[in-house]
Design a protein around this motif. Structure first.
Motif, PDB file in Angstrom:
ATOM      1  N   LYS A  67       0.828  -1.207   0.000  1.00  0.00           N
ATOM      2  CA  LYS A  67       0.000   0.000   0.000  1.00  0.00           C
ATOM      3  C   LYS A  67       0.860   1.253   0.000  1.00  0.00           C
ATOM      4  CE  LYS A  67      -2.578  -0.870   3.598  1.00  0.00           C
ATOM      5  NZ  LYS A  67      -3.644  -0.696   4.626  1.00  0.00           N
ATOM      6  N   ILE A  68       1.892   1.267   0.845  1.00  0.00           N
ATOM      7  CA  ILE A  68       2.772   2.432   0.909  1.00  0.00           C
ATOM      8  C   ILE A  68       3.511   2.624  -0.411  1.00  0.00           C
ATOM      9  CG2 ILE A  68       4.847   3.348   2.019  1.00  0.00           C
ATOM     10  CD1 ILE A  68       3.892   2.093   4.619  1.00  0.00           C
ATOM     11  N   ALA A  69       3.993   1.536  -0.990  1.00  0.00           N
ATOM     12  CA  ALA A  69       4.718   1.635  -2.270  1.00  0.00           C
ATOM     13  C   ALA A  69       3.805   2.132  -3.378  1.00  0.00           C
ATOM     14  CB  ALA A  69       5.313   0.278  -2.632  1.00  0.00           C
ATOM     15  N   PHE A  70       2.556   1.685  -3.392  1.00  0.00           N
ATOM     16  CA  PHE A  70       1.601   2.126  -4.420  1.00  0.00           C
ATOM     17  C   PHE A  70       1.313   3.618  -4.280  1.00  0.00           C
ATOM     18  CE2 PHE A  70      -2.754   2.735  -5.979  1.00  0.00           C
ATOM     19  CZ  PHE A  70      -2.621   2.244  -7.267  1.00  0.00           C
ATOM     20  N   MET A  71       1.060   4.080  -3.058  1.00  0.00           N
ATOM     21  CA  MET A  71       0.786   5.499  -2.855  1.00  0.00           C
ATOM     22  C   MET A  71       2.018   6.344  -3.150  1.00  0.00           C
ATOM     23  SD  MET A  71      -1.686   5.579   0.535  1.00  0.00           S
ATOM     24  CE  MET A  71      -0.516   4.706   1.590  1.00  0.00           C
ATOM     25  N   THR A  72       3.182   5.853  -2.765  1.00  0.00           N
ATOM     26  CA  THR A  72       4.422   6.584  -3.024  1.00  0.00           C
ATOM     27  C   THR A  72       4.669   6.732  -4.518  1.00  0.00           C
ATOM     28  OG1 THR A  72       5.415   5.805  -0.960  1.00  0.00           O
ATOM     29  CG2 THR A  72       6.913   6.557  -2.678  1.00  0.00           C
ATOM     30  N   ALA A  73       4.493   5.646  -5.263  1.00  0.00           N
ATOM     31  CA  ALA A  73       4.735   5.686  -6.705  1.00  0.00           C
ATOM     32  C   ALA A  73       3.778   6.650  -7.406  1.00  0.00           C
ATOM     33  CB  ALA A  73       4.613   4.283  -7.294  1.00  0.00           C
ATOM     34  N   ASN A  74       2.512   6.630  -7.029  1.00  0.00           N
ATOM     35  CA  ASN A  74       1.538   7.539  -7.644  1.00  0.00           C
ATOM     36  C   ASN A  74       1.869   8.998  -7.341  1.00  0.00           C
ATOM     37  OD1 ASN A  74       0.087   5.386  -8.691  1.00  0.00           O
ATOM     38  ND2 ASN A  74      -1.299   5.283  -6.960  1.00  0.00           N
ATOM     39  N   LEU A  75       2.181   9.282  -6.083  1.00  0.00           N
ATOM     40  CA  LEU A  75       2.520  10.649  -5.695  1.00  0.00           C
ATOM     41  C   LEU A  75       3.795  11.114  -6.385  1.00  0.00           C
ATOM     42  CD1 LEU A  75       1.812  13.046  -3.843  1.00  0.00           C
ATOM     43  CD2 LEU A  75       3.180  11.969  -2.053  1.00  0.00           C
ATOM     44  N   ALA A  76       4.787  10.238  -6.461  1.00  0.00           N
ATOM     45  CA  ALA A  76       6.056  10.610  -7.083  1.00  0.00           C
ATOM     46  C   ALA A  76       5.898  10.853  -8.578  1.00  0.00           C
ATOM     47  CB  ALA A  76       7.095   9.512  -6.834  1.00  0.00           C
ATOM     48  N   VAL A  77       5.069  10.057  -9.239  1.00  0.00           N
ATOM     49  CA  VAL A  77       4.869  10.224 -10.682  1.00  0.00           C
ATOM     50  C   VAL A  77       4.165  11.547 -10.983  1.00  0.00           C
ATOM     51  CG1 VAL A  77       3.433   9.379 -12.579  1.00  0.00           C
ATOM     52  CG2 VAL A  77       4.956   7.818 -11.407  1.00  0.00           C
ATOM     53  N   ILE A  78       3.154  11.883 -10.205  1.00  0.00           N
ATOM     54  CA  ILE A  78       2.415  13.134 -10.454  1.00  0.00           C
ATOM     55  C   ILE A  78       3.330  14.349 -10.264  1.00  0.00           C
ATOM     56  CG2 ILE A  78       0.533  14.596  -9.655  1.00  0.00           C
ATOM     57  CD1 ILE A  78      -0.971  12.030  -8.908  1.00  0.00           C
ATOM     58  N   ILE A  79       3.990  14.416  -9.112  1.00  0.00           N
ATOM     59  CA  ILE A  79       4.836  15.587  -8.821  1.00  0.00           C
ATOM     60  C   ILE A  79       6.086  15.583  -9.698  1.00  0.00           C
ATOM     61  CG2 ILE A  79       6.145  16.760  -7.021  1.00  0.00           C
ATOM     62  CD1 ILE A  79       4.189  15.660  -4.987  1.00  0.00           C
ATOM     63  N   GLY A  80       6.701  14.417  -9.888  1.00  0.00           N
ATOM     64  CA  GLY A  80       7.918  14.351 -10.689  1.00  0.00           C
ATOM     65  C   GLY A  80       7.684  14.703 -12.146  1.00  0.00           C
ATOM     66  N   THR A  81       6.564  14.252 -12.710  1.00  0.00           N
ATOM     67  CA  THR A  81       6.254  14.578 -14.107  1.00  0.00           C
ATOM     68  C   THR A  81       5.993  16.069 -14.284  1.00  0.00           C
ATOM     69  OG1 THR A  81       5.304  12.366 -14.418  1.00  0.00           O
ATOM     70  CG2 THR A  81       4.740  14.055 -16.041  1.00  0.00           C
ATOM     71  N   VAL A  82       5.225  16.645 -13.373  1.00  0.00           N
ATOM     72  CA  VAL A  82       4.973  18.094 -13.445  1.00  0.00           C
ATOM     73  C   VAL A  82       6.279  18.868 -13.306  1.00  0.00           C
ATOM     74  CG1 VAL A  82       3.828  20.034 -12.310  1.00  0.00           C
ATOM     75  CG2 VAL A  82       2.599  17.874 -12.617  1.00  0.00           C
ATOM     76  N   GLY A  83       7.129  18.452 -12.384  1.00  0.00           N
ATOM     77  CA  GLY A  83       8.418  19.122 -12.212  1.00  0.00           C
ATOM     78  C   GLY A  83       9.293  19.018 -13.450  1.00  0.00           C
ATOM     79  N   ALA A  84       9.305  17.853 -14.084  1.00  0.00           N
ATOM     80  CA  ALA A  84      10.093  17.686 -15.314  1.00  0.00           C
ATOM     81  C   ALA A  84       9.573  18.585 -16.430  1.00  0.00           C
ATOM     82  CB  ALA A  84      10.065  16.224 -15.743  1.00  0.00           C
ATOM     83  N   LEU A  85       8.249  18.689 -16.541  1.00  0.00           N
ATOM     84  CA  LEU A  85       7.661  19.569 -17.562  1.00  0.00           C
ATOM     85  C   LEU A  85       8.039  21.023 -17.310  1.00  0.00           C
ATOM     86  CD1 LEU A  85       4.114  17.973 -17.871  1.00  0.00           C
ATOM     87  CD2 LEU A  85       5.840  18.062 -19.677  1.00  0.00           C
ATOM     88  N   VAL A  86       8.032  21.428 -16.062  1.00  0.00           N
ATOM     89  CA  VAL A  86       8.390  22.815 -15.729  1.00  0.00           C
ATOM     90  C   VAL A  86       9.848  23.087 -16.076  1.00  0.00           C
ATOM     91  CG1 VAL A  86       8.714  24.435 -13.823  1.00  0.00           C
ATOM     92  CG2 VAL A  86       6.634  23.057 -13.942  1.00  0.00           C
ATOM     93  N   ILE A  87      10.738  22.173 -15.739  1.00  0.00           N
ATOM     94  CA  ILE A  87      12.164  22.391 -15.977  1.00  0.00           C
ATOM     95  C   ILE A  87      12.487  22.412 -17.471  1.00  0.00           C
ATOM     96  CG2 ILE A  87      14.446  21.335 -15.701  1.00  0.00           C
ATOM     97  CD1 ILE A  87      13.593  20.406 -12.954  1.00  0.00           C
ATOM     98  N   VAL A  88      11.892  21.506 -18.237  1.00  0.00           N
ATOM     99  CA  VAL A  88      12.245  21.370 -19.651  1.00  0.00           C
ATOM    100  C   VAL A  88      11.500  22.374 -20.523  1.00  0.00           C
ATOM    101  CG1 VAL A  88      12.232  19.799 -21.624  1.00  0.00           C
ATOM    102  CG2 VAL A  88      12.819  18.937 -19.361  1.00  0.00           C
TER     103      VAL A  88
END
Length: 273
Positions: A67-88
């Motif tokens: 459960k923790i790994a699933f929630m962590t992966a979802n949260l990381a993908v949302i924030i990490g993808t948005v951050g990558a879009l902002v930087i690039v």
């Protein structure tokens, strides 16, 4: 000369694979050992698998870790993808250098320091506003702190190679920006997003250091249970658990390889047409 070089490379490769996989194979073999002593083979038996599925502590810890790994992966993908879009994509973003530094810090900082810093922060927040309490929430936030950086790096690398002309052509043809993102950008960068999700999921699932700092009563993850149990000696139940995990990972790799190869063959067929 080439023959000697080929023999050397082949021998080096064999020793490398043996060094990596021989311990895993011995673990799998001894998971079927009847003896309680893991290093002494006395006969084939499945009793440790039965004991594993009867061990409620391990099952609860495994479910909690998933459960923790699933929630962590979802949260990381949302924030990490948005951050990558902002930087690039946002070239004029003034905080780009600061954001790049913030991304690099969790990658190079020791987990012990990160865990201690997060623990102190959560303690202060708990005393100030009464949230969060140490448990699933704090472990998830701690894992996401590290996983976001990995997802951002993976997605950013894919976006850096992205052909922007595809998006510009769609915009020139009258497509809206959101339509372009969901119809063109997202499908192209989806493999990197999926890779980041799997990486974040794996990092969270096998973490010991951060979980030991951030866990609370009733929130003991599977790695903590395994780590605490081997202090008393390796139990055959742990071998059985590791064998099941290796089997699941192997099946997942085979399925992913099959899907990737099928997509490559389909793409080649369309190119031939």
């Amino acid at each position: 000369m080439k023959a000697r070089r080929s023999i050397f490379l082949f021998t080096f490769m064999v020793f490398g694979y043996v060094f990596l996989y021989a311990p895993i194979m011995s673990l799998i073999i001894y998971s079927f050992n009847e003896s309680k002593v893991v290093s002494l083979w006395t006969g084939f038996s499945l009793k440790w698998y039965k004991a594993l599925f009867a061990n409620q502590d391990i099952l609860n810890a495994a479910w909690l870790s998933l459960k923790i790994a699933f929630m962590t992966a979802n949260l990381a993908v949302i924030i990490g993808t948005v951050g990558a879009l902002v930087i690039v994509r946002f070239k004029s973003f003034k905080g780009k250098s600061i954001l790049n530094g913030l991304v690099t810090a969790p990658l190079v900082m020791p987990d012990v320091m990160t865990g201690l810093a997060l623990l102190l922060m959560f303690v202060v927040l708990g005393q100030t506003i009464g949230w969060p309490k140490r448990g699933i929430t704090t472990i998830t936030l701690g894992h996401a702190t590290i996983a976001i950086a990995y997802v951002l790096v993976v997605v950013r690398a894919r976006l850096a190679e992205f052909d922007v002309d595809l998006e510009e052509a769609a915009l020139d043809l009258g497509a809206k920006p959101m339509t372009v993102f969901f119809r063109i950008t997202l499908p192209i960068i989806f493999p990197s997003i999926a890779a980041g999700w799997l990486l974040a999921f794996t990092l969270s699932l096998d973490d010991v250091v951060l979980a030991s700092f951030l866990s609370g009563p009733g929130s003991t993850t599977l790695p903590l249970v395994v780590f605490s149990s081997i202090r008393k000696g390796v139990s055959p139940e742990i071998n059985a658990l590791a064998t099941i995990i290796v089997l699941l990972v192997t099946v997942g790799i085979l399925i992913a390889g099959y899907v990737v190869n099928r997509r490559i063959k389909t793409k080649q067929r369309w190119q031939d047409i």
